[in-house]
Design an enzyme around this catalytic site. Structure first.
Site, short mmCIF file in Angstrom:
data_model
loop_
_atom_site.label_atom_id
_atom_site.label_comp_id
_atom_site.label_asym_id
_atom_site.label_seq_id
_atom_site.Cartn_x
_atom_site.Cartn_y
_atom_site.Cartn_z
CD GLU A 444 -2.87 -0.55 -0.27
OE1 GLU A 444 -2.83 0.59 -0.76
OE2 GLU A 444 -3.44 -1.51 -0.80
C1 LIG Z 1 2.75 -9.72 0.73
C2 LIG Z 1 2.50 -8.66 -0.29
C3 LIG Z 1 1.20 -8.32 -0.63
C4 LIG Z 1 0.95 -7.37 -1.61
N1 LIG Z 1 -0.33 -7.11 -2.00
C5 LIG Z 1 -0.55 -6.35 -3.11
C6 LIG Z 1 -1.86 -6.24 -3.68
O1 LIG Z 1 -2.84 -6.79 -3.18
N2 LIG Z 1 -2.00 -5.52 -4.84
C7 LIG Z 1 -0.94 -4.90 -5.43
O2 LIG Z 1 -1.13 -4.29 -6.48
N3 LIG Z 1 0.32 -4.97 -4.91
C8 LIG Z 1 0.52 -5.68 -3.76
N4 LIG Z 1 1.80 -5.79 -3.25
C9 LIG Z 1 2.89 -5.04 -3.86
C10 LIG Z 1 3.37 -3.87 -3.01
O3 LIG Z 1 2.39 -2.88 -2.96
C11 LIG Z 1 4.70 -3.42 -3.60
O4 LIG Z 1 5.66 -4.40 -3.27
C12 LIG Z 1 5.11 -2.05 -3.07
O5 LIG Z 1 4.26 -1.06 -3.56
C13 LIG Z 1 6.56 -1.69 -3.44
O6 LIG Z 1 6.84 -1.93 -4.78
P1 LIG Z 1 8.13 -2.79 -5.17
O7 LIG Z 1 8.10 -4.02 -4.33
O8 LIG Z 1 8.16 -2.96 -6.62
O9 LIG Z 1 9.34 -1.92 -4.68
P2 LIG Z 1 10.03 -0.70 -5.52
O10 LIG Z 1 8.98 0.23 -5.99
O11 LIG Z 1 10.97 -1.27 -6.50
O12 LIG Z 1 10.84 0.02 -4.35
C14 LIG Z 1 12.04 -0.54 -3.79
C15 LIG Z 1 12.53 0.38 -2.69
O13 LIG Z 1 12.82 1.68 -3.22
C16 LIG Z 1 12.11 2.67 -2.53
N5 LIG Z 1 11.70 3.72 -3.46
C17 LIG Z 1 11.12 3.57 -4.67
N6 LIG Z 1 10.89 4.77 -5.23
C18 LIG Z 1 11.34 5.69 -4.35
C19 LIG Z 1 11.41 7.11 -4.34
N7 LIG Z 1 10.95 7.83 -5.36
N8 LIG Z 1 11.95 7.72 -3.26
C20 LIG Z 1 12.41 7.00 -2.21
N9 LIG Z 1 12.38 5.66 -2.17
C21 LIG Z 1 11.87 5.02 -3.23
C22 LIG Z 1 10.92 1.96 -1.93
O14 LIG Z 1 10.43 2.64 -0.79
C23 LIG Z 1 11.52 0.61 -1.58
O15 LIG Z 1 12.18 0.71 -0.34
C24 LIG Z 1 2.05 -6.71 -2.22
C25 LIG Z 1 3.36 -7.04 -1.86
C26 LIG Z 1 3.59 -8.02 -0.94
C27 LIG Z 1 5.02 -8.38 -0.64
#
Ligand SMILES: Cc1cc2nc3c(=O)[nH]c(=O)nc-3n(C[C@H](O)[C@H](O)[C@H](O)COP(=O)(O)OP(=O)(O)OC[C@H]3O[C@@H](n4cnc5c(N)ncnc54)[C@H](O)[C@@H]3O)c2cc1C
Length: 597
Positions: A444
């Site tokens: 989220e």
């Molecule tokens: C158990 C689980 C349940 C989930 N449920 C859902 C769901 O129901 N529906 C859905 O759509 N998704 C879901 N997700 C996905 C989740 O919302 C994403 O994992 C999350 O939004 C982060 O995206 P990412 O993992 O690609 O990380 P990335 O976006 O690649 O980020 C990696 C790191 O970089 C940081 N970062 C990225 N951009 C910036 C910035 N501009 N400034 C500072 N820091 C930054 C982030 O904070 C993070 O620490 C789920 C994930 C998990 C693990």
């Protein structure tokens, strides 16, 4: 051994009736007038019973069994007892507790839905993720759905016959939704063919209900690049036509479920859409706005997840600290008849307990306050009041989400620490809370994304409109109690730190004019800073409310002493965050990428 859980009814009642005075609020909100204390108590007590008796016993077994995926059927089996608990949840009318009455819900305000959610999530967070996503889908359909879509989809979800999901994330697209590739091609009948793969979809597949309604972000053929080219679609597992008639299986399947650190009873699914029939919801290319309706609801709900885990971990750590005998108090034996004193006599154990207690109870008041803003925003008759609530809520949402979940990481870890080695091993159940809590600061919108939302959008782009309202509210509270001697120990530091908050915000704004990286460099510290000040306000309010209430002397004393701890030991964290912010972006950006190692 399963851990203990008793719903914190006394503190929830105090926050609702004394701090937030919800009876007065509901008396003037349309369709809430009938909601008296007796009725609210009945709902809270039933929710407590259901959570304690039905969900809590499934928490540890759910963690050890996890979900299983059958490659042949693409089906997901949830842990033993989860499905039956869901049936009881639906029979009890909990699925549509806050959903509109016109669609089979009970129409209760979110302020009452919030503690019910807290109890459910304390009892069994993994189980709680299934109804969580339905709640967001109900909101999206209610606000932006067409009439036929509400009839066809909202009703069965509100009645708990179907559940909802939120499908945003793709392998290459997480925080940055502008990168998403899932396509939507128009069909001759007005529907769309959705093609793409979504990952990490909570409750994407399960065995609770026959149908699952996916809310999917995808791009239309003429979509501009980036976030301005995203549209939102309803894609049910079983096809549903405009008359609400259920048809054949849609071309959407679960391809796998993830193996993960915690939250094991919650199915995290890879969802494959292969020309699946979908219906556009809201306007073309405006999907992100539509999704925000869902996301804001879900962000507050995830904040409550953090609160819920903190509460359960704390209850158990407190019990352990009272019973476990180790060493003597430095000032002399407190239980001379026993071989050693209980852990609770030791200074640092008390610090760990009070840190949890003050973050939990302060966080609960903040979370429920956000609930009142949702209800005012949706139901108040006065346009200006609705607008004010909307602005305040939009400002506070990233704080509630990020602070309460970061607090959960801190609180569950402190609870585990109080158990020592017995916390680290699985037997006592504490390590599960640490593992379960870890995801709440990630999904989220990560803490970093919440921080950028707060400082970049809510402060910089919107000229701090929400902050201004919040500061005014705190100032009015301080003025109201200016001559209350017994509150001065809280009012004076609160007034000082709120002024500092305003000054700090301005100074970041000035620096950001010359260098936009200043925003990213300050954002996370600014979020924590803001969160700790917000909790200070709710602690001061809590003491004022306790003093004015007819609660027992012990209760009032506990509130005052916890507030005193908060002001003495937690609020000073703002100094470190302020100092870090004041050093600016230089120390982060001076290092060339190549020199990181
Ligand atoms: C158990 C689980 C349940 C989930 N449920 C859902 C769901 O129901 N529906 C859905 O759509 N998704 C879901 N997700 C996905 C989740 O919302 C994403 O994992 C999350 O939004 C982060 O995206 P990412 O993992 O690609 O990380 P990335 O976006 O690649 O980020 C990696 C790191 O970089 C940081 N970062 C990225 N951009 C910036 C910035 N501009 N400034 C500072 N820091 C930054 C982030 O904070 C993070 O620490 C789920 C994930 C998990 C693990």
């Amino acid at each position: 051994m399963t851990t203990h859980y008793t719903a914190p009814l006394a503190d929830v009642r105090f926050a609702l009736y004394d701090v937030l005075e919800v009876e007065k609020l509901f008396a003037r909100l349309p369709s809430c007038e009938a909601l008296n204390r007796e009725l609210m108590d009945a709902v809270l007590e039933e929710a407590a019973k259901f959570s304690q008796a039905v969900l809590a016993p499934l928490n540890q077994t759910g963690d050890s069994q996890g979900c299983t995926f059958d490659k042949n059927t693409a089906g997901v089996t949830t842990p033993e007892g989860f499905k039956h608990a869901y049936e009881q949840f639906v029979e009890g009318g909990w699925a549509g507790l806050t959903a509109p009455e016109a669609f089979g819900g009970q129409g209760l305000p979110e302020t009452i839905g919030a503690p019910v959610k807290e109890f459910i999530d304390s009892a069994n967070l993994a189980w709680g993720t299934y109804p969580l996503l339905s709640h967001g889908a109900i909101e999206a359909l209610r606000v932006i759905g067409e009439d036929w879509q509400r009839e066809a989809f909202l009703k069965p979800i509100a009645e708990g016959r179907w559940t909802g999901t939120m499908c945003l994330t793709e392998a290459h697209c997480g925080s940055d939704l502008g990168l998403l590739k899932t396509r939507a091609e128009p069909n001759p009948d007005g529907s769309y063919a959705i093609t793409g793969t979504k990952i990490f979809i909570t409750a994407g597949e399960h065995d609770f209900t026959d149908n699952i309604v996916h809310l999917v972000l995808a791009r239309l053929p003429d979509a501009p690049p980036g976030v301005k080219g995203i549209s939102l679609f309803i894609v049910p597992k079983l096809k549903v036509d405009r008359e609400g008639k259920i048809g054949e299986r849609n071309a959407v399947r679960c391809g796998a479920i993830e193996h993960k650190m915690g939250l094991k009873g919650s199915a995290t699914c890879v969802m494959k859409f292969d020309g699946a029939q979908g219906w556009l919801i809201g306007e073309p290319h405006r999907g992100l706005n539509a999704m925000f309706v869902m996301m804001n609801t879900a962000r507050l709900a995830v904040g409550l997840q953090g609160l819920a885990l903190s509460e359960r971990a704390y209850q158990n750590a407190l019990g352990y600290a009272r019973e476990r005998l180790q060493m003597r108090a430095l000032s002399g034996a407190k239980s001379p008849d026993k071989p050693a004193d209980p852990l609770i006599v030791h200074g640092d154990v008390r610090r760990m307990l009070l840190t949890q207690k003050s973050l939990i109870e302060g966080g609960r008041a903040l979370g429920l306050y956000a609930g009142t803003l949702v209800d005012i925003q949706h139901r108040a008759t006065d346009e200006a009041e609705r607008k004010r609530a909307e602005t305040l809520l939009s400002f506070l949402t990233p704080i509630v989400k990020a602070l309460l979940t970061e607090n959960a990481i801190e609180c569950t870890n402190l609870a585990l620490q109080i158990y020592g080695g017995h916390g680290y091993i699985a037997e006592h159940g504490m390590e599960q809370y640490v593992r379960d809590a870890r995801i709440t600061t990630i999904y989220e919108g990560t803490t970093q994304i919440q921080a950028l939302d707060l400082l970049g959008r809510k402060i910089m782009q919107q000229q701090g409109a929400g902050l201004k309202l919040f500061l005014e509210e705190i100032a009015a509270f301080c003025a109201q109690h200016a001559s209350n001697e017994s509150l001065q120990e809280f009012i004076a530091p609160l007034a000082r730190v709120t002024k500092e908050w305003a000054d700090l915000t301005q100074s970041i704004g000035k620096r950001a004019v010359g260098n936009a990286d200043e925003i990213g460099a300050a954002a996370a510290d600014y979020l924590f800073y803001s969160g700790y000040v917000a909790l200070a306000y709710f602690w001061a309010r809590s003491v004022a409310a306790a003093d004015a209430s007819s609660r027992k002397a012990d209760f009032k004393q506990a509130k005052r002493l916890t507030a005193r701890f908060y002001f003495a030991r937690i609020l000073p964290r703002t100094n470190v965050h302020r100092m870090a912010i004041e050093t600016g972006a230089e120390s982060l950006f001076a290092m060339p990428d190549a020199l990181f190692g």
